[in-house]
Design a protein around this motif. Sequence first.
Motif, short mmCIF file in Angstrom:
data_model
loop_
_atom_site.label_atom_id
_atom_site.label_comp_id
_atom_site.label_asym_id
_atom_site.label_seq_id
_atom_site.Cartn_x
_atom_site.Cartn_y
_atom_site.Cartn_z
N ALA A 1 -28.41 3.58 17.68
CA ALA A 1 -29.50 4.18 18.43
C ALA A 1 -30.65 4.54 17.50
CB ALA A 1 -29.01 5.44 19.15
N PRO A 2 -31.87 4.33 17.95
CA PRO A 2 -33.01 4.73 17.14
C PRO A 2 -33.15 6.25 17.13
CG PRO A 2 -33.74 4.00 19.29
CD PRO A 2 -32.27 3.73 19.23
N ASP A 3 -33.82 6.77 16.14
CA ASP A 3 -34.07 8.20 16.07
C ASP A 3 -35.35 8.49 16.84
OD1 ASP A 3 -34.57 10.79 15.53
OD2 ASP A 3 -34.50 10.63 13.35
N ASN A 4 -35.19 8.86 18.12
CA ASN A 4 -36.35 9.11 18.97
C ASN A 4 -36.70 10.59 19.01
OD1 ASN A 4 -36.95 6.49 19.60
ND2 ASN A 4 -35.65 6.44 21.42
N GLY A 5 -36.55 11.26 17.86
CA GLY A 5 -37.02 12.64 17.75
C GLY A 5 -36.20 13.62 18.54
N SER A 6 -36.89 14.47 19.29
CA SER A 6 -36.23 15.57 19.98
C SER A 6 -36.77 15.70 21.40
CB SER A 6 -36.45 16.87 19.21
OG SER A 6 -37.83 17.17 19.16
N VAL B 1 -31.82 32.32 25.26
CA VAL B 1 -32.98 31.49 24.90
C VAL B 1 -32.67 30.01 25.03
CG1 VAL B 1 -34.68 30.93 23.12
CG2 VAL B 1 -33.82 33.28 23.34
N ASP B 2 -31.74 29.49 24.20
CA ASP B 2 -31.49 28.05 24.23
C ASP B 2 -30.15 27.68 23.60
OD1 ASP B 2 -31.86 27.99 21.39
OD2 ASP B 2 -34.00 27.69 21.65
N TYR B 3 -29.80 26.42 23.78
CA TYR B 3 -28.56 25.84 23.26
C TYR B 3 -28.93 24.49 22.65
CZ TYR B 3 -23.53 24.56 23.42
OH TYR B 3 -22.23 24.22 23.11
N LYS B 4 -28.62 24.29 21.35
CA LYS B 4 -29.08 23.09 20.64
C LYS B 4 -27.91 22.21 20.22
CE LYS B 4 -33.32 25.23 18.90
NZ LYS B 4 -34.16 25.53 17.72
N VAL B 5 -28.14 20.88 20.34
CA VAL B 5 -27.15 19.89 19.91
C VAL B 5 -27.87 18.78 19.16
CG1 VAL B 5 -25.54 20.36 21.81
CG2 VAL B 5 -27.33 18.63 22.11
N THR B 6 -27.12 18.04 18.35
CA THR B 6 -27.68 16.89 17.64
C THR B 6 -26.75 15.71 17.81
OG1 THR B 6 -28.65 16.16 15.53
CG2 THR B 6 -26.55 17.35 15.41
N LYS C 1 -32.28 12.06 19.25
CA LYS C 1 -31.46 12.66 18.19
C LYS C 1 -31.14 14.12 18.46
CE LYS C 1 -31.08 13.10 13.17
NZ LYS C 1 -30.75 14.53 13.12
N ASP C 2 -32.14 14.93 18.73
CA ASP C 2 -31.94 16.37 18.88
C ASP C 2 -32.34 16.82 20.28
OD1 ASP C 2 -31.10 16.96 16.17
OD2 ASP C 2 -33.18 16.51 15.60
N ILE C 3 -31.43 17.54 20.93
CA ILE C 3 -31.68 18.04 22.28
C ILE C 3 -31.56 19.56 22.28
CG2 ILE C 3 -30.76 18.18 24.64
CD1 ILE C 3 -32.08 15.54 24.25
N THR C 4 -32.54 20.21 22.93
CA THR C 4 -32.48 21.65 23.16
C THR C 4 -32.42 21.91 24.65
OG1 THR C 4 -33.75 22.18 21.16
CG2 THR C 4 -33.69 23.85 22.88
#
Length: 520
Positions: free
Chosen positions: A45-50, A216-221, A234-237
């Motif tokens: 998968a490409p690194d499509n940021g967040s 506030v939030d929950y973060k995964v990579t 790549k990164d989801i909040t």
Amino acid sequence: MSMKTQRRGRLMALGVALALGSVLLSGCMGSAGSATSTGGGATTAPDNGSATLALPTEPANIDPIMMRSISAWNMYYAVFDGLTRIDSAGKIQPGLATEWKSNATQDVWTFTIRKGVTFQDGSALNVSDIVYTYNKILASDKSTNRVAIAMISKVEATDDHTVQFTLKNPFSAWLNQVATIGIVPEKVYEAEGPDKFPNAPVGSGPYKFVSWNHGVDYKVTRNDDYWGDKAKIKDITFSFVGAPDARVTGVESGTLDTAIIPASQVPVFTGASNAKVVEAASNQIAFIGVNTTAGALSNLKVRQAIPLAIDRKSIIDSLLNGYASPTGQPVAKGVTGYVDGFPTPKYDLAAAKKLVADSGYDGSEITLQYASTGGSPTDPEVAQAIAADLGKAGLKIKLVGAEQSSLSLSLANHQITGLYLNAWSPSSMDGDVVVSQLLAGGPEDYARSPEMAQLYLDQQAANADKRADVFKKIWSWNATNVSNVPLWQNTNTYAAASTISWTPAVDGIYRAAEVGRSAK
């Protein structure tokens, strides 16, 4: 062409797309209750940021052993895998299991487990972890997941790659149930326990846990060692944003990339260059629940007047901006149990008035409970419109508003005093849970009909090709006896950044791995 006609055209096109997606995505069904699939292969998968995905509510817990909630499933599906999975079109797909089968009576289910799967800490996922997960849930009297698998008599590893469930009774919807149970590593969970595990969870899903900032939030990579297709971003909040206005302004300003929004806010994004509106049919049915033992509602003719007295189309057009479809059954199109062609009651005020007059109704007050805050933003207006319609038919309605949590407590404790406005969206995408809760002994069933109890068991035992016939009998019983009054299938409306590519799931739960985006 009017805006409303354009909207209907878009919804029809979406329905066709979902139907085609169901055909293309559904698993290869074998004979006599079995299914096989090779599953998805690993891809790069490409690194499509967040991306930041808004959630209206924050779950109290995100532990697949202890917690079962719609809000928590957004994170479950990112971090954990089940034996099967429910895709965005609501169909069952392979997960940790590559194939499965049941015996003829559907009370013994056998799953072949995918080889070479690892947890996010690098340890191997073994069949023993699956057995542990299910037994741990069953052993906890505090687990809200326990009720979903309470029909298990025994779960065991029959070899290194096979797990077998023996159920207490036939259960045709078992594939949907196991999709909602995330598997945990036994060693990690035993070491951390239910207090620490949610704050540093380990699963085998497409994303790895990063942090949970409570409130506030929950973060995964992205989990680059995932066994299947890699996540697109790549990164989801997951950002917890309760206020609808805040979700709208968040997408407008670019601080949020997706958010579910009220239909009334759709025009805000007309002509916007940085954001768009995405419409999707949902699995949610709005309905009026009925305490069939309460005062005048114990009279069948009074109850039968209610579905005829409600002008569904007028309410949908005036209060929901057209984002709903009238229905006469308590499950949505796309959910197992939906019966094509089942009739929707037509608005007939004269017939409703006659039923009320013939019933001998004495003018006694009937309460209509609804969520004044914390529910759908349109609930107060919808409740008022329904009360007005019932008043025209000759019924004296008293509106009783309460915070959603208070109404939910009344529902759970079987304490409804008359009518209530509610909605059901089965995340298992199967009508079994709806029948159980509303019509066959659950907390929202006041009729306690022996006939319905038997129909519920018949539905559970029926093979896939026979279940529709039983569901039709169940919905027909409800249409005649009016234990609840289905109103409409809601359409979800989302705001999304123009760079986001994504088809919302019919159950309203994010499949974070499927969200993509182009370069900003």
